[in-house]
Design a protein around this motif. Structure first.
Motif, mmCIF file in Angstrom:
data_model
loop_
_atom_site.group_PDB
_atom_site.id
_atom_site.type_symbol
_atom_site.label_atom_id
_atom_site.label_comp_id
_atom_site.label_asym_id
_atom_site.label_seq_id
_atom_site.Cartn_x
_atom_site.Cartn_y
_atom_site.Cartn_z
ATOM 1 N N SER A 56 0.749 -1.109 0.155
ATOM 2 C CA SER A 56 0.121 0.410 -0.069
ATOM 3 C C SER A 56 0.987 1.089 -0.097
ATOM 4 O O SER A 56 1.131 1.753 0.859
ATOM 5 C CB SER A 56 -1.174 0.340 1.327
ATOM 6 O OG SER A 56 -0.653 1.334 1.928
ATOM 7 N N PRO A 57 0.734 1.814 -1.674
ATOM 8 C CA PRO A 57 1.762 3.671 -1.145
ATOM 9 C C PRO A 57 2.207 4.083 -0.621
ATOM 10 O O PRO A 57 2.104 4.893 -0.228
ATOM 11 C CB PRO A 57 1.973 3.171 -2.718
ATOM 12 C CG PRO A 57 1.665 2.240 -3.224
ATOM 13 C CD PRO A 57 0.741 1.679 -2.210
ATOM 14 N N ALA A 58 0.731 3.890 0.076
ATOM 15 C CA ALA A 58 0.521 5.154 1.132
ATOM 16 C C ALA A 58 1.288 5.574 2.611
ATOM 17 O O ALA A 58 0.863 5.602 3.607
ATOM 18 C CB ALA A 58 -1.293 5.567 1.366
ATOM 19 N N PHE A 59 1.409 4.108 2.448
ATOM 20 C CA PHE A 59 1.298 3.368 4.053
ATOM 21 C C PHE A 59 3.028 4.643 4.727
ATOM 22 O O PHE A 59 4.043 4.441 3.869
ATOM 23 C CB PHE A 59 2.401 2.120 3.883
ATOM 24 C CG PHE A 59 3.033 1.980 5.210
ATOM 25 C CD1 PHE A 59 2.599 1.384 6.377
ATOM 26 C CD2 PHE A 59 4.210 1.706 4.952
ATOM 27 C CE1 PHE A 59 3.548 0.854 7.190
ATOM 28 C CE2 PHE A 59 5.099 1.758 6.427
ATOM 29 C CZ PHE A 59 4.529 1.023 7.515
ATOM 30 N N GLN A 60 2.517 5.287 6.038
ATOM 31 C CA GLN A 60 3.314 5.825 6.650
ATOM 32 C C GLN A 60 3.726 5.070 7.942
ATOM 33 O O GLN A 60 3.060 4.368 8.344
ATOM 34 C CB GLN A 60 3.246 6.301 6.795
ATOM 35 C CG GLN A 60 3.089 8.336 5.637
ATOM 36 C CD GLN A 60 4.359 8.496 5.481
ATOM 37 O OE1 GLN A 60 5.478 9.139 6.728
ATOM 38 N NE2 GLN A 60 4.786 8.755 3.932
ATOM 39 N N PRO A 61 5.383 4.683 8.310
ATOM 40 C CA PRO A 61 5.335 3.513 9.604
ATOM 41 C C PRO A 61 4.596 4.753 10.938
ATOM 42 O O PRO A 61 4.811 6.443 10.986
ATOM 43 C CB PRO A 61 7.385 3.967 9.678
ATOM 44 C CG PRO A 61 7.727 4.018 7.910
ATOM 45 C CD PRO A 61 6.492 4.736 7.504
ATOM 46 N N PRO A 62 4.383 3.860 11.536
ATOM 47 C CA PRO A 62 3.673 4.536 13.138
ATOM 48 C C PRO A 62 4.892 5.118 13.634
ATOM 49 O O PRO A 62 5.668 4.610 13.329
ATOM 50 C CB PRO A 62 3.247 3.521 13.697
ATOM 51 C CG PRO A 62 3.572 2.249 12.971
ATOM 52 C CD PRO A 62 4.054 2.315 12.110
ATOM 53 N N GLY A 63 4.195 6.394 14.194
ATOM 54 C CA GLY A 63 5.455 7.419 14.808
ATOM 55 C C GLY A 63 6.418 6.648 15.740
ATOM 56 O O GLY A 63 7.609 6.895 15.638
ATOM 57 N N HIS A 64 5.342 5.459 16.518
ATOM 58 C CA HIS A 64 6.533 5.349 17.886
ATOM 59 C C HIS A 64 7.566 4.348 17.448
ATOM 60 O O HIS A 64 8.395 3.984 17.729
ATOM 61 C CB HIS A 64 5.027 4.282 18.646
ATOM 62 C CG HIS A 64 4.402 3.610 18.802
ATOM 63 N ND1 HIS A 64 3.917 3.140 17.809
ATOM 64 C CD2 HIS A 64 5.054 2.304 18.466
ATOM 65 C CE1 HIS A 64 3.170 2.215 16.842
ATOM 66 N NE2 HIS A 64 4.003 1.518 17.273
ATOM 67 N N GLU A 65 7.370 3.749 16.343
ATOM 68 C CA GLU A 65 8.085 2.794 15.564
ATOM 69 C C GLU A 65 8.832 3.141 14.984
ATOM 70 O O GLU A 65 10.659 2.999 15.824
ATOM 71 C CB GLU A 65 7.475 2.279 14.447
ATOM 72 C CG GLU A 65 6.810 0.597 14.852
ATOM 73 C CD GLU A 65 5.896 -0.136 14.451
ATOM 74 O OE1 GLU A 65 6.233 -0.380 12.512
ATOM 75 O OE2 GLU A 65 5.172 -1.039 14.956
ATOM 76 N N LEU A 66 9.235 4.344 14.375
ATOM 77 C CA LEU A 66 10.187 5.283 13.258
ATOM 78 C C LEU A 66 10.953 6.202 14.784
ATOM 79 O O LEU A 66 11.962 6.387 14.472
ATOM 80 C CB LEU A 66 9.001 6.660 12.933
ATOM 81 C CG LEU A 66 9.895 7.488 11.755
ATOM 82 C CD1 LEU A 66 11.193 6.611 11.100
ATOM 83 C CD2 LEU A 66 8.865 8.459 11.324
ATOM 84 N N ALA A 67 9.727 6.515 15.705
ATOM 85 C CA ALA A 67 11.317 6.648 16.665
ATOM 86 C C ALA A 67 11.459 5.642 16.974
ATOM 87 O O ALA A 67 13.369 6.523 18.047
ATOM 88 C CB ALA A 67 9.177 7.312 17.996
ATOM 89 N N SER A 68 11.188 4.489 17.771
ATOM 90 C CA SER A 68 12.532 4.006 18.326
ATOM 91 C C SER A 68 13.708 3.392 17.454
ATOM 92 O O SER A 68 14.898 3.495 17.793
ATOM 93 C CB SER A 68 11.479 2.592 19.088
ATOM 94 O OG SER A 68 11.799 1.787 18.207
ATOM 95 N N VAL A 69 13.127 2.682 15.897
ATOM 96 C CA VAL A 69 14.414 3.084 15.248
ATOM 97 C C VAL A 69 15.329 4.036 14.869
ATOM 98 O O VAL A 69 16.649 3.915 15.098
ATOM 99 C CB VAL A 69 13.365 2.446 13.796
ATOM 100 C CG1 VAL A 69 14.656 2.232 12.216
ATOM 101 C CG2 VAL A 69 12.417 1.432 14.163
ATOM 102 N N ARG A 70 14.698 5.188 15.213
ATOM 103 C CA ARG A 70 15.531 6.244 14.682
ATOM 104 C C ARG A 70 16.539 6.773 15.801
ATOM 105 O O ARG A 70 18.271 7.024 15.841
ATOM 106 C CB ARG A 70 15.014 8.343 15.311
ATOM 107 C CG ARG A 70 14.139 8.177 14.377
ATOM 108 C CD ARG A 70 13.970 9.821 13.381
ATOM 109 N NE ARG A 70 13.266 9.642 11.937
ATOM 110 C CZ ARG A 70 12.874 10.689 11.991
ATOM 111 N NH1 ARG A 70 11.535 11.416 13.017
ATOM 112 N NH2 ARG A 70 12.128 11.487 10.545
ATOM 113 N N ARG A 71 16.056 5.837 17.521
ATOM 114 C CA ARG A 71 16.624 5.859 18.334
ATOM 115 C C ARG A 71 17.887 5.098 18.617
ATOM 116 O O ARG A 71 19.572 5.124 18.856
ATOM 117 C CB ARG A 71 16.152 5.794 19.513
ATOM 118 C CG ARG A 71 16.011 7.092 20.966
ATOM 119 C CD ARG A 71 15.735 6.400 21.853
ATOM 120 N NE ARG A 71 14.188 5.880 21.915
ATOM 121 C CZ ARG A 71 12.577 6.251 21.713
ATOM 122 N NH1 ARG A 71 12.790 7.725 21.767
ATOM 123 N NH2 ARG A 71 12.049 4.933 21.687
#
Ligand code: HEM
Length: 151
Positions: A111-126
Motif C-alpha cells: 500500500s503506497p500510502a503506508f507511513q511507519p507508525p510514529g512510535h516505531e519510527l522514533a524507536s528506530v531513529r533512537r
C-alpha cells in the motif's frame, strides 16, 4: 607474513569504512520523508550491513591469527575484548531496525500510502543514533589496542 598482514589490514579498513557508510546512510535516510522509494532504499542499504559485518568478522579473525603481532597479543588484551563487545552490541542494536525496515518495505509495497507508525519510527531513529554513537568508539579502542594498551 607481511603481505598477508598488509592485505588483511587494507580489507579491514575498507570494510570498516563501508560499514560506517551503511550506518551513516541509514542515519540520514531515516530522517528524510519516508516515501516508498526511501523505505525500499533503507531496506536495500540495510541488507549490506549483515554482509559487511560477516566479512569484517572473518577478516578481523584473520588479522588476529595471521597478523604480525601473533594471536596472544589480542586474546589477553582487555581493550581488544571491549572493542569486540562494542561491535557485538552495535550488531545486536541493528536487529530492531532491520526487522522494521523489512516490515515497512513490505507494507509500503502493498500500500503506497503506508507511513511507519510514529512510535516505531522514533524507536528506530533512537536505535540507529545509538549504533552510530557506539560505532565511533570502535576505532578509538582499535587504535589503543594496536598500541599495546590493555595488556
Ligand atoms: C570481529 C570483528 C573485528 C576483529 C576480530 C578485529 C580485529 C582487529 C585486529 C586484529 C586489528 C590489528 C591491530 C594491530 O595492528 O595490532 C584491528 C585493527 C583495527 N580495527 Fe578491527 N577488528 C574487528 C572489527 C572492527 C570494526 C567493526 C572496526 C570499525 C571501525 C574496526 C576498526 C579497526 C581499526 C581502525 C584498526 C586499526 C587500528 C590501528 O592500527 O591504529 N575493527 N582490528
Amino acid at each position: 607474513m607481511e603481505t598477508t598482514d598488509l592485505v588483511l589490514t587494507i580489507l579491514h579498513h575498507l570494510l570498516a569504512f563501508s560499514l560506517a557508510g551503511v550506518i551513516a546512510a541509514e542515519f540520514v535516510l531515516i530522517r528524510n520523508e519516508l516515501t516508498p522509494g526511501t523505505l525500499r532504499r533503507l531496506a536495500r542499504v540495510d541488507r549490506h550491513y549483515g554482509m559487511l559485518a560477516v566479512l569484517i568478522i572473518l577478516v578481523g579473525i584473520g588479522r588476529v591469527f595471521h597478523g604480525l603481532k601473533g594471536w596472544e597479543f589480542y586474546v589477553y588484551n582487555w581493550v581488544f575484548w571491549v572493542k569486540m563487545a562494542i561491535f557485538a552490541t552495535v550488531g545486536l542494536l541493528s536487529i530492531v531496525p532491520t526487522i522494521r525496515f523489512i516490515s515497512w518495505n513490505r507494507q509500503a509495497t502493498a500500500s503506497p500510502a503506508f507511513q511507519p507508525p510514529g512510535h516505531e519510527l522514533a524507536s528506530v531513529r533512537r536505535y540507529i543514533w545509538l549504533e552510530a554513537l557506539l560505532f565511533l568508539a570502535i576505532p578509538a579502542f582499535a587504535a589503543a589496542m594496536a598500541r599495546g594498551y590493555g595488556l
